[in-house]
Design an enzyme around this catalytic site. Structure first.
Site, PDB file in Angstrom:
ATOM      1  N   ASP A 235       9.680  -0.328 -11.394  1.00 52.17           N
ATOM      2  CA  ASP A 235       8.958  -0.137  -9.934  1.00 52.17           C
ATOM      3  C   ASP A 235       8.761  -0.549  -8.737  1.00 52.17           C
ATOM      4  O   ASP A 235       9.496  -1.938  -8.396  1.00 52.17           O
ATOM      5  CB  ASP A 235       7.866   0.244 -10.516  1.00 52.17           C
ATOM      6  CG  ASP A 235       6.918   1.499  -9.123  1.00 52.17           C
ATOM      7  OD1 ASP A 235       7.913   2.654  -8.411  1.00 52.17           O
ATOM      8  OD2 ASP A 235       5.667   2.030  -8.715  1.00 52.17           O
ATOM      9  N   SER A 236       8.666  -0.303  -7.667  1.00 56.26           N
ATOM     10  CA  SER A 236       9.488  -0.656  -6.562  1.00 56.26           C
ATOM     11  C   SER A 236       7.245  -1.406  -6.338  1.00 56.26           C
ATOM     12  O   SER A 236       7.844  -2.421  -5.487  1.00 56.26           O
ATOM     13  CB  SER A 236       8.477  -0.722  -5.486  1.00 56.26           C
ATOM     14  OG  SER A 236       7.880   0.708  -4.945  1.00 56.26           O
TER      15      SER A 236
ATOM     16  N   CYS B   9      10.163   5.182 -11.059  1.00 54.28           N
ATOM     17  CA  CYS B   9       9.907   5.527  -9.657  1.00 54.28           C
ATOM     18  C   CYS B   9      10.463   6.463  -9.528  1.00 54.28           C
ATOM     19  O   CYS B   9      11.345   6.578  -9.398  1.00 54.28           O
ATOM     20  CB  CYS B   9      10.330   4.215  -8.413  1.00 54.28           C
ATOM     21  SG  CYS B   9      10.300   4.043  -6.678  1.00 54.28           S
TER      22      CYS B   9
ATOM     23  N   GLU C   9      -1.247  -0.863  -2.593  1.00 56.02           N
ATOM     24  CA  GLU C   9      -0.703  -2.303  -2.288  1.00 56.02           C
ATOM     25  C   GLU C   9      -1.406  -2.506  -2.062  1.00 56.02           C
ATOM     26  O   GLU C   9      -1.369  -4.230  -2.075  1.00 56.02           O
ATOM     27  CB  GLU C   9       0.689  -2.121  -2.254  1.00 56.02           C
ATOM     28  CG  GLU C   9       1.725  -1.189  -3.108  1.00 56.02           C
ATOM     29  CD  GLU C   9       2.508  -1.843  -3.804  1.00 56.02           C
ATOM     30  OE1 GLU C   9       1.551  -2.920  -4.002  1.00 56.02           O
ATOM     31  OE2 GLU C   9       2.636  -0.931  -5.198  1.00 56.02           O
TER      32      GLU C   9
ATOM     33  N   CYS D 280       5.170  10.035  -7.189  1.00 57.57           N
ATOM     34  CA  CYS D 280       5.074   8.935  -7.040  1.00 57.57           C
ATOM     35  C   CYS D 280       3.882   8.120  -8.083  1.00 57.57           C
ATOM     36  O   CYS D 280       2.883   8.568  -8.314  1.00 57.57           O
ATOM     37  CB  CYS D 280       4.517   8.447  -5.690  1.00 57.57           C
ATOM     38  SG  CYS D 280       4.604   6.664  -4.885  1.00 57.57           S
TER      39      CYS D 280
ATOM     40  N   HIS E 159       2.672   5.029  -7.863  1.00 56.94           N
ATOM     41  CA  HIS E 159       1.168   4.827  -7.659  1.00 56.94           C
ATOM     42  C   HIS E 159       0.840   5.267  -7.596  1.00 56.94           C
ATOM     43  O   HIS E 159      -0.629   4.912  -7.501  1.00 56.94           O
ATOM     44  CB  HIS E 159       1.717   3.676  -6.086  1.00 56.94           C
ATOM     45  CG  HIS E 159       3.051   2.593  -5.838  1.00 56.94           C
ATOM     46  ND1 HIS E 159       4.295   2.831  -5.513  1.00 56.94           N
ATOM     47  CD2 HIS E 159       2.536   1.503  -5.495  1.00 56.94           C
ATOM     48  CE1 HIS E 159       4.118   1.430  -5.872  1.00 56.94           C
ATOM     49  NE2 HIS E 159       3.659   0.431  -5.835  1.00 56.94           N
TER      50      HIS E 159
END
Length: 268
Positions: free
Chosen positions: A11-12, A74, A154, A186, A188
């Site tokens: 994932d990012s 992701c 984040e 997403c 996240h």
């Protein structure tokens, strides 16, 4: 028949860690190699070309580390680069995305109007709407881009007045009025699930993507004879392309203070 090679997950940033946690819970004998591309986050505001370039590099890294399966944790990478990822992975590696299993499950439940919140890239691709309506044309799918949520997560602003204001701004959008379910499009966003539930007064079904996806991983590994043996000792390796306080803090909170993060450049 068993296969003790690791499962690769990427994932990012911190979003994919929720999927690793679920794999650890449901598949305790499986080893995992995680790659968080923190240097290039968020993927959701990048071009398809850049997302594909990053995803292909990570896939090659996981392939070089002998992964038997790769989870694209992701949505933006799934929407932009799934075909290229599968090509690089080759026939011996099982590639699993986070959109198809969710669309498959939700399409055959009693739903009328489903909301999807996701990054700009995922919404622009229409990936969820296409995947769900391909299976059930009677479901109304409403997609809404919510790009500020990834930076909020984040930067460590979960469960704060900042996250509350941003969530209220997005979730009270008229487009989402009358939804009976909400897909967190997403990875996240799973970190915000509790707050989202509170804003909807628990009247909207929040789709549990990690549980759905990991059950699909179990099915695919079992089908292909690639589950780890019952006596296998699991190992967890966490790679990141750039060290951030958020990913260090989140990883250690989810997996213990002894977990080490290894910084690894995609250019190496």
């Amino acid at each position: 028949m068993s296969d003790n090679r690791p499962i690769g997950v990427f994932d990012s940033g911190v979003g994919g860690l929720m999927f690793v946690k679920e794999i650890k819970r449901l598949l305790p004998n499986e080893s995992i190699i995680y790659f968080g591309d923190t240097k290039n986050l968020p993927y959701g505001d990048k071009s398809n070309e850049d997302i594909t370039k990053f995803s292909v590099s990570i896939t090659q890294f996981l392939k070089n580390n002998n992964c038997k399966a790769i989870l694209i944790a992701c949505n933006s990478a799934t929407a932009s680069a799934l075909k290229e990822i599968k090509k690089i992975a080759g026939k011996d590696i099982i590639v699993i995305d986070v959109i198809s299993p969710v669309a498959e499950k939700i399409s055959f439940e009693l739903r009328e109007k489903i909301g999807v919140i996701a990054t700009k890239t995922t919404v622009k691709s229409g990936a969820y709407k296409k995947a769900i309506r391909k299976r059930n044309k009677h479901i109304n799918v409403i997609e809404l881009a919510t790009p500020l949520l990834v930076p909020v997560i984040e930067e460590g602003f979960v469960n704060t007045p900042i996250s509350k204001v941003v969530l209220e701004t997005y979730l009270y959008n008229k487009k989402l009025e009358g939804i009976d379910s909400l897909i967190l499009g997403c990875t996240h966003y799973t970190h915000l699930e509790r707050e989202i539930n509170q804003l909807f007064n628990k009247k909207v079904n929040i789709v549990n993507s990690p549980l759905i996806v990991v059950n699909h991983i179990i099915y695919m590994l079992s089908k292909n004879g690639k589950l780890a043996s019952k006596d296998a000792k699991s190992e967890y390796l966490f790679y990141i392309s750039y060290t951030t306080d958020s990913i260090v803090k989140t990883t250690k909170r989810l997996f213990g203070k002894d977990i080490q993060l290894i910084e690894k450049s995609l250019e190496d």
